[in-house]
Design an enzyme around this catalytic site. Structure first.
Site, PDB file in Angstrom:
ATOM      1  N   ASP A  52     -45.260  58.487 -13.514  1.00  0.00           N
ATOM      2  CA  ASP A  52     -45.296  57.600 -12.321  1.00  0.00           C
ATOM      3  C   ASP A  52     -44.191  56.857 -12.251  1.00  0.00           C
ATOM      4  OD1 ASP A  52     -46.101  56.126 -10.446  1.00  0.00           O
ATOM      5  OD2 ASP A  52     -47.976  55.235 -11.211  1.00  0.00           O
ATOM      6  N   PHE A  72     -36.499  61.777  -4.792  1.00  0.00           N
ATOM      7  CA  PHE A  72     -37.436  62.191  -3.731  1.00  0.00           C
ATOM      8  C   PHE A  72     -38.938  61.578  -4.087  1.00  0.00           C
ATOM      9  CE2 PHE A  72     -35.357  65.877  -0.921  1.00  0.00           C
ATOM     10  CZ  PHE A  72     -34.133  64.829  -0.972  1.00  0.00           C
ATOM     11  N   GLY A  73     -39.250  61.006  -5.177  1.00  0.00           N
ATOM     12  CA  GLY A  73     -40.481  60.498  -5.518  1.00  0.00           C
ATOM     13  C   GLY A  73     -40.998  59.303  -4.723  1.00  0.00           C
ATOM     14  N   GLY A  74     -42.360  59.168  -4.718  1.00  0.00           N
ATOM     15  CA  GLY A  74     -42.890  58.010  -4.018  1.00  0.00           C
ATOM     16  C   GLY A  74     -43.474  58.475  -2.770  1.00  0.00           C
ATOM     17  N   TYR A 137     -43.790  51.516   5.434  1.00  0.00           N
ATOM     18  CA  TYR A 137     -43.057  52.511   4.719  1.00  0.00           C
ATOM     19  C   TYR A 137     -41.649  52.579   4.877  1.00  0.00           C
ATOM     20  CZ  TYR A 137     -41.221  57.426   4.472  1.00  0.00           C
ATOM     21  OH  TYR A 137     -40.567  58.480   4.206  1.00  0.00           O
TER      22      TYR A 137
HETATM   23  C1  15L Z   1     -40.624  60.780   7.195  1.00  0.00           C
HETATM   24  O1  15L Z   1     -40.197  60.022   6.768  1.00  0.00           O
HETATM   25  C2  15L Z   1     -41.779  61.569   6.307  1.00  0.00           C
HETATM   26  O2  15L Z   1     -41.684  61.614   5.079  1.00  0.00           O
HETATM   27  C3  15L Z   1     -42.111  62.802   7.159  1.00  0.00           C
HETATM   28  O3  15L Z   1     -43.246  63.562   6.820  1.00  0.00           O
HETATM   29  C4  15L Z   1     -41.767  63.010   8.631  1.00  0.00           C
HETATM   30  O4  15L Z   1     -42.941  62.347   9.194  1.00  0.00           O
HETATM   31  C5  15L Z   1     -40.511  62.375   9.109  1.00  0.00           C
HETATM   32  O5  15L Z   1     -40.106  61.264   8.366  1.00  0.00           O
HETATM   33  C6  15L Z   1     -40.318  62.349  10.681  1.00  0.00           C
HETATM   34  O6  15L Z   1     -40.054  61.029  11.001  1.00  0.00           O
HETATM   35  O7  15L Z   1     -40.365  63.405  11.340  1.00  0.00           O
END
Ligand code: 15L
Length: 269
Positions: A52, A72-74, A137
């Site tokens: 983790d 690329f984790g998380g 996020y």
């Molecule tokens: C991201 O950051 C996501 O991890 C991915 O699943 C997509 O949704 C992508 O962005 C996006 O903006 O299309």
């Protein structure tokens, strides 16, 4: 750059991780692949470590003895601050800090277009634009970029932050005509980062050579990224009657698309 230490890939159980693993082994040799969930089986020349990233002690063990790192984790979607605090804020700190202690690197870090998702669709951006996260996020990814800047300036580390657009096999939505990055181009970008003489903290857009791209890497020619794919090949399929989207809809109006629309509720003045 010859580094015989294993390459560390975090987030190895994800879609991108699974696609990348055999290709990274082919290119760089020994791979240590990690994720918080069980996955496998291990490929030849691969060691799998379940860990983790939010746990600093586990991350210290994970990073020890590795060379190049692909973090690329998380968490890769919008969720509660509490979850992001562990997996993304603390997780990215733990990886960068362990890399500092163990003199591992360079690091390729999966940032995201959601660090700049509140720019308007159609606006052209380069690496110098201020962050405009569209979700918590996105804020966690903006934080990761700031952390990379700090570790690069303070400790001379090399970290590439990839503002990945939409990495998937094919574009499946009109927005992807701008944001798509093919898996092959993502690998080209990672390879170009590792081939660069120095990275310091370099911000790069993870995007294919799309006619409708909003993003340019022209400020960072020291990373010789030459994308080969172009989402335009899918334009007729995705927009058979031309572009009739409603540009007042926040999911269309802003670059972050559905992530912007998620919980979008500006106060009326
Ligand atoms: C991201 O950051 C996501 O991890 C991915 O699943 C997509 O949704 C992508 O962005 C996006 O903006 O299309």
């Amino acid at each position: 750059m010859t580094d015989r230490r294993p390459l560390l890939l975090t987030g190895a159980a994800g879609l991108l991780g699974r696609w990348l693993r055999p290709r990274l082994i082919e290119k760089y040799g020994a791979l240590r692949s990690s994720d918080v969930v069980e996955f496998g089986p291990a490929l030849p020349n691969e060691e799998i470590v379940i860990a983790d990233v939010a746990d600093a002690t586990s991350v210290d063990r994970l990073v020890a003895g590795t060379g190049r790192i692909i973090h690329f984790g998380g968490i890769s979607y919008e969720t509660t601050f509490d979850k992001l605090l562990q997996a993304n804020f603390a997780g990215t700190y733990n990886v960068f800090e362990a890399a500092r202690r163990h003199e591992a690197g360079p690091i390729v870090y999966a940032s995201s277009n959601h660090a700049i998702g509140f720019y308007a669709s159609g606006e052209h951006l380069d690496a110098s634009v201020p962050q405009r996260p569209d979700t918590l996020y996105g804020v966690s990814k903006a934080f990761g970029e700031d952390l990379a800047s700090f570790f690069a300036d303070k400790y001379g580390m090399d970290i590439a932050c990839l503002r990945i657009g939409t990495a998937r096999p094919d574009p499946i939505d009109p927005r992807h005509l701008s944001t798509w990055q093919s898996y092959e181009d993502l690998l080209r970008l990672i390879e170009a980062c590792f081939a660069a003489e120095r990275l310091g903290c370099t911000i790069l857009y993870g995007v294919s050579n799309n006619d409708r791209s909003w993003w340019s890497n022209k400020l960072n020619p020291h990373v010789d990224y030459r994308p080969q794919d172009n989402a335009e090949a899918f334009a007729d399929k995705l927009l058979p009657d031309g572009d009739k989207r409603d540009f007042t809809d926040p999911a269309v109006k802003y670059q972050g698309g559905p992530f912007v629309a998620n919980g979008y509720a500006p106060r009326r003045r």
